[in-house]
Design a protein around this motif. Sequence first.
Motif, mmCIF file in Angstrom:
data_model
loop_
_atom_site.group_PDB
_atom_site.id
_atom_site.type_symbol
_atom_site.label_atom_id
_atom_site.label_comp_id
_atom_site.label_asym_id
_atom_site.label_seq_id
_atom_site.Cartn_x
_atom_site.Cartn_y
_atom_site.Cartn_z
ATOM 1 N N LEU A 148 0.824 -1.199 0.000
ATOM 2 C CA LEU A 148 0.000 0.000 0.000
ATOM 3 C C LEU A 148 0.865 1.259 0.000
ATOM 4 C CD1 LEU A 148 -3.043 0.337 -0.126
ATOM 5 C CD2 LEU A 148 -3.075 0.586 2.359
ATOM 6 N N LEU A 166 -5.947 -3.128 -4.128
ATOM 7 C CA LEU A 166 -6.449 -2.544 -2.881
ATOM 8 C C LEU A 166 -7.381 -3.520 -2.166
ATOM 9 C CD1 LEU A 166 -7.213 1.103 -4.043
ATOM 10 C CD2 LEU A 166 -5.195 0.284 -2.812
ATOM 11 N N MET A 199 -9.698 3.282 -1.424
ATOM 12 C CA MET A 199 -9.980 2.145 -0.544
ATOM 13 C C MET A 199 -11.447 2.102 -0.154
ATOM 14 S SD MET A 199 -6.635 1.597 1.885
ATOM 15 C CE MET A 199 -6.536 3.265 2.559
#
Length: 265
Positions: A148, A166, A199
């Motif tokens: 990430l 994600l 996200m």
Amino acid sequence: MSDSRPVLFFDSGVGGLSVLAPARALLPRAPLVYVADSEGFPYGTRSEAEIAARVPALLGRLAERYDPRLIVIACNTASTIALAGVRAALHLPVVGTVPAIKPAAEMSVTRTIGVLGTEATVRQPYVDDLAARFAADCTVLRHGSAELVQLAEDKLHGRPVPPERLRVVLDGLFGQPGGDRIDVIVNACTHFPLLADEMAAVAPHPVRFVDGGPGIARRIAHLTEGQEWPAVPPPGRAVFTRLDADARALAPALARHGLTEIAAL
């Protein structure tokens, strides 16, 4: 007379921009220096011993060069490991970045919180202490992700961020026992707020994200209350410990944060 000493923000990469942005909004006349330790990036996969040695030494050099009025360690990993060492070494205010577990617990309805950080951050005893002090009645689930961090860097470079990557990261939280009850996620890495919208769009159910940026901005304002600022601040400066083509490619994103000069340490 105005005081031209800058506020210095420090991170391993560009994640600290998520901390610089609310501070800049609150203190628009503050001179800014943003330092990315690109030579040491990423911190999340380094050992505690490496970070504990590297960060105080590097910030000592930066303090000598830029004479800041205040330093912000805009990195959760560096803060949870090296903050005490930096404060012991420097004779100026140093603000750290810690996981926003307290506000997350205040927001949570289901009493189940996710903490998303680097591997180095989520395993720190400091996180245990924050959970025990501020979220004792909550289930606190953790997941560490180095990927990430890189995806956030990719976004600032203008590269695509694949939604499926994600989803895999978030499954590290939601896929744990009880993960289906998470209603608040702590972005415990300063890179991660840069991807909060992306996200939220792929999360399996509605969830709120919280980070420490606004609180750090208020802390900076408190510590500098009554100090003079230039009537017109100088151009913000971004400094890299390794200034290569990849760092220079960040110029458009840095300029959007008021950092129009790029230099090497």
